[in-house]
Design a protein around this motif. Structure first.
Motif, PDB file in Angstrom:
ATOM      1  N   MET A   1      19.043 -11.424 -60.223  1.00  0.00           N
ATOM      2  CA  MET A   1      18.071 -12.502 -60.052  1.00  0.00           C
ATOM      3  C   MET A   1      18.287 -13.209 -58.726  1.00  0.00           C
ATOM      4  SD  MET A   1      17.219 -15.435 -62.846  1.00  0.00           S
ATOM      5  CE  MET A   1      17.373 -17.010 -62.052  1.00  0.00           C
ATOM      6  N   GLN A   2      17.194 -13.571 -58.090  1.00  0.00           N
ATOM      7  CA  GLN A   2      17.284 -14.237 -56.793  1.00  0.00           C
ATOM      8  C   GLN A   2      17.399 -15.742 -56.955  1.00  0.00           C
ATOM      9  OE1 GLN A   2      14.032 -13.262 -54.211  1.00  0.00           O
ATOM     10  NE2 GLN A   2      15.326 -11.829 -53.115  1.00  0.00           N
ATOM     11  N   THR A   3      18.282 -16.326 -56.172  1.00  0.00           N
ATOM     12  CA  THR A   3      18.332 -17.795 -56.111  1.00  0.00           C
ATOM     13  C   THR A   3      17.539 -18.214 -54.877  1.00  0.00           C
ATOM     14  OG1 THR A   3      20.301 -17.782 -54.741  1.00  0.00           O
ATOM     15  CG2 THR A   3      20.656 -17.788 -57.106  1.00  0.00           C
ATOM     16  N   PRO A   4      17.102 -19.455 -54.790  1.00  0.00           N
ATOM     17  CA  PRO A   4      16.343 -19.895 -53.623  1.00  0.00           C
ATOM     18  C   PRO A   4      17.114 -19.678 -52.319  1.00  0.00           C
ATOM     19  CG  PRO A   4      16.215 -21.554 -55.351  1.00  0.00           C
ATOM     20  CD  PRO A   4      17.209 -20.501 -55.804  1.00  0.00           C
ATOM     21  N   ASP A   5      18.457 -19.768 -52.355  1.00  0.00           N
ATOM     22  CA  ASP A   5      19.262 -19.621 -51.144  1.00  0.00           C
ATOM     23  C   ASP A   5      19.196 -18.218 -50.540  1.00  0.00           C
ATOM     24  OD1 ASP A   5      19.950 -22.219 -51.218  1.00  0.00           O
ATOM     25  OD2 ASP A   5      22.051 -21.919 -51.777  1.00  0.00           O
ATOM     26  N   ASP A   6      18.865 -17.209 -51.363  1.00  0.00           N
ATOM     27  CA  ASP A   6      18.806 -15.839 -50.852  1.00  0.00           C
ATOM     28  C   ASP A   6      17.785 -15.697 -49.732  1.00  0.00           C
ATOM     29  OD1 ASP A   6      20.733 -15.018 -52.562  1.00  0.00           O
ATOM     30  OD2 ASP A   6      19.367 -14.148 -54.041  1.00  0.00           O
ATOM     31  N   ASP A   7      16.716 -16.472 -49.799  1.00  0.00           N
ATOM     32  CA  ASP A   7      15.641 -16.358 -48.820  1.00  0.00           C
ATOM     33  C   ASP A   7      15.646 -17.505 -47.822  1.00  0.00           C
ATOM     34  OD1 ASP A   7      14.592 -13.995 -49.727  1.00  0.00           O
ATOM     35  OD2 ASP A   7      13.404 -14.980 -51.279  1.00  0.00           O
ATOM     36  N   LEU A   8      16.730 -18.278 -47.811  1.00  0.00           N
ATOM     37  CA  LEU A   8      16.748 -19.455 -46.944  1.00  0.00           C
ATOM     38  C   LEU A   8      16.709 -19.048 -45.471  1.00  0.00           C
ATOM     39  CD1 LEU A   8      16.929 -22.545 -47.338  1.00  0.00           C
ATOM     40  CD2 LEU A   8      19.362 -22.328 -46.818  1.00  0.00           C
ATOM     41  N   LEU A   9      15.645 -19.470 -44.819  1.00  0.00           N
ATOM     42  CA  LEU A   9      15.488 -19.201 -43.393  1.00  0.00           C
ATOM     43  C   LEU A   9      15.234 -20.521 -42.697  1.00  0.00           C
ATOM     44  CD1 LEU A   9      13.117 -16.110 -43.122  1.00  0.00           C
ATOM     45  CD2 LEU A   9      15.502 -16.248 -42.436  1.00  0.00           C
ATOM     46  N   ILE A  10      15.848 -20.643 -41.517  1.00  0.00           N
ATOM     47  CA  ILE A  10      15.723 -21.887 -40.773  1.00  0.00           C
ATOM     48  C   ILE A  10      15.268 -21.579 -39.352  1.00  0.00           C
ATOM     49  CG2 ILE A  10      17.126 -23.740 -39.754  1.00  0.00           C
ATOM     50  CD1 ILE A  10      18.662 -23.853 -42.365  1.00  0.00           C
ATOM     51  N   CYS A  11      14.341 -22.367 -38.837  1.00  0.00           N
ATOM     52  CA  CYS A  11      13.882 -22.209 -37.457  1.00  0.00           C
ATOM     53  C   CYS A  11      15.083 -22.398 -36.526  1.00  0.00           C
ATOM     54  CB  CYS A  11      12.790 -23.229 -37.134  1.00  0.00           C
ATOM     55  SG  CYS A  11      12.336 -23.241 -35.382  1.00  0.00           S
ATOM     56  N   HIS A  12      15.305 -21.413 -35.611  1.00  0.00           N
ATOM     57  CA  HIS A  12      16.462 -21.485 -34.709  1.00  0.00           C
ATOM     58  C   HIS A  12      16.321 -22.590 -33.670  1.00  0.00           C
ATOM     59  CE1 HIS A  12      17.676 -17.626 -36.388  1.00  0.00           C
ATOM     60  NE2 HIS A  12      18.818 -17.764 -35.751  1.00  0.00           N
ATOM     61  N   ARG A  13      15.111 -23.137 -33.522  1.00  0.00           N
ATOM     62  CA  ARG A  13      14.893 -24.134 -32.481  1.00  0.00           C
ATOM     63  C   ARG A  13      14.930 -25.548 -33.052  1.00  0.00           C
ATOM     64  NH1 ARG A  13      10.176 -25.200 -29.069  1.00  0.00           N
ATOM     65  NH2 ARG A  13      10.827 -25.346 -26.902  1.00  0.00           N
ATOM     66  N   CYS A  14      14.232 -25.787 -34.157  1.00  0.00           N
ATOM     67  CA  CYS A  14      14.121 -27.166 -34.665  1.00  0.00           C
ATOM     68  C   CYS A  14      14.790 -27.358 -36.019  1.00  0.00           C
ATOM     69  CB  CYS A  14      12.664 -27.598 -34.734  1.00  0.00           C
ATOM     70  SG  CYS A  14      11.763 -26.870 -36.119  1.00  0.00           S
ATOM     71  N   GLY A  15      15.218 -26.261 -36.654  1.00  0.00           N
ATOM     72  CA  GLY A  15      15.911 -26.399 -37.928  1.00  0.00           C
ATOM     73  C   GLY A  15      15.004 -26.539 -39.136  1.00  0.00           C
ATOM     74  N   ALA A  16      13.686 -26.392 -38.947  1.00  0.00           N
ATOM     75  CA  ALA A  16      12.753 -26.505 -40.079  1.00  0.00           C
ATOM     76  C   ALA A  16      13.003 -25.385 -41.084  1.00  0.00           C
ATOM     77  CB  ALA A  16      11.318 -26.443 -39.573  1.00  0.00           C
ATOM     78  N   LEU A  17      12.838 -25.696 -42.348  1.00  0.00           N
ATOM     79  CA  LEU A  17      12.983 -24.691 -43.399  1.00  0.00           C
ATOM     80  C   LEU A  17      11.754 -23.786 -43.383  1.00  0.00           C
ATOM     81  CD1 LEU A  17      15.014 -24.053 -45.649  1.00  0.00           C
ATOM     82  CD2 LEU A  17      13.578 -25.401 -47.188  1.00  0.00           C
ATOM     83  N   LEU A  18      11.969 -22.483 -43.393  1.00  0.00           N
ATOM     84  CA  LEU A  18      10.872 -21.513 -43.334  1.00  0.00           C
ATOM     85  C   LEU A  18      10.764 -20.797 -44.672  1.00  0.00           C
ATOM     86  CD1 LEU A  18      11.936 -19.976 -39.894  1.00  0.00           C
ATOM     87  CD2 LEU A  18      10.307 -21.862 -40.279  1.00  0.00           C
ATOM     88  N   THR A  19       9.553 -20.536 -45.098  1.00  0.00           N
ATOM     89  CA  THR A  19       9.350 -19.904 -46.400  1.00  0.00           C
ATOM     90  C   THR A  19       8.691 -18.536 -46.228  1.00  0.00           C
ATOM     91  OG1 THR A  19       8.966 -22.117 -47.265  1.00  0.00           O
ATOM     92  CG2 THR A  19       8.423 -20.275 -48.712  1.00  0.00           C
ATOM     93  N   PRO A  20       9.453 -17.448 -46.458  1.00  0.00           N
ATOM     94  CA  PRO A  20       8.866 -16.117 -46.334  1.00  0.00           C
ATOM     95  C   PRO A  20       7.639 -15.976 -47.236  1.00  0.00           C
ATOM     96  CG  PRO A  20      11.248 -15.959 -46.554  1.00  0.00           C
ATOM     97  CD  PRO A  20      10.880 -17.400 -46.797  1.00  0.00           C
ATOM     98  N   GLY A  21       6.606 -15.307 -46.702  1.00  0.00           N
ATOM     99  CA  GLY A  21       5.391 -15.084 -47.485  1.00  0.00           C
ATOM    100  C   GLY A  21       4.312 -16.116 -47.251  1.00  0.00           C
ATOM    101  N   ARG A  22       4.628 -17.170 -46.567  1.00  0.00           N
ATOM    102  CA  ARG A  22       3.613 -18.206 -46.315  1.00  0.00           C
ATOM    103  C   ARG A  22       3.028 -18.134 -44.908  1.00  0.00           C
ATOM    104  NH1 ARG A  22       5.916 -23.691 -48.959  1.00  0.00           N
ATOM    105  NH2 ARG A  22       5.955 -22.981 -51.114  1.00  0.00           N
TER     106      ARG A  22
END
Ligand SMILES: [Zn+2]
Length: 95
Positions: A1-22
């Protein structure tokens, strides 16, 4: 099972949280390669004492790891940028 942290992506420039699939970020691949053209050799170069040059080069290489030596020739990076940062960066990639 996937936890939310598995897909955690952060913008390398501003640190914004990115959501795959959106569709709210870009993946940027950067490949940098050292000058691949053949070296220019002068008559002066041919007349030099190469044994001394090679010994100096060998000493310098001893202090570097294999990874560091590879990084001097070829380097690849993958960056994740939010849409806002991507639009700013792609217009001025060399800063
Ligand atoms: Zn950003």
């Amino acid at each position: 099972m996937q936890t939310p942290d598995d897909d955690l992506l952060i913008c390398h420039r501003c640190g914004a949280l990115l959501t795959p699939g959106r569709g709210d970020f870009y993946v940027v691949h950067i490949a940098a390669v050292a000058d691949p053209s053949p070296p220019v050799i002068s008559a002066e170069d041919l007349a030099r004492d190469h044994a001394a040059d090679i010994a100096a080069l060998a000493r310098a290489m001893e202090e570097l790891s294999e990874q560091e030596l590879m990084d001097q020739v070829h380097r690849q990076l993958t960056l994740h940028l939010c849409t806002r940062c991507y639009r700013q960066w792609i217009e001025h990639p060399t800063g």
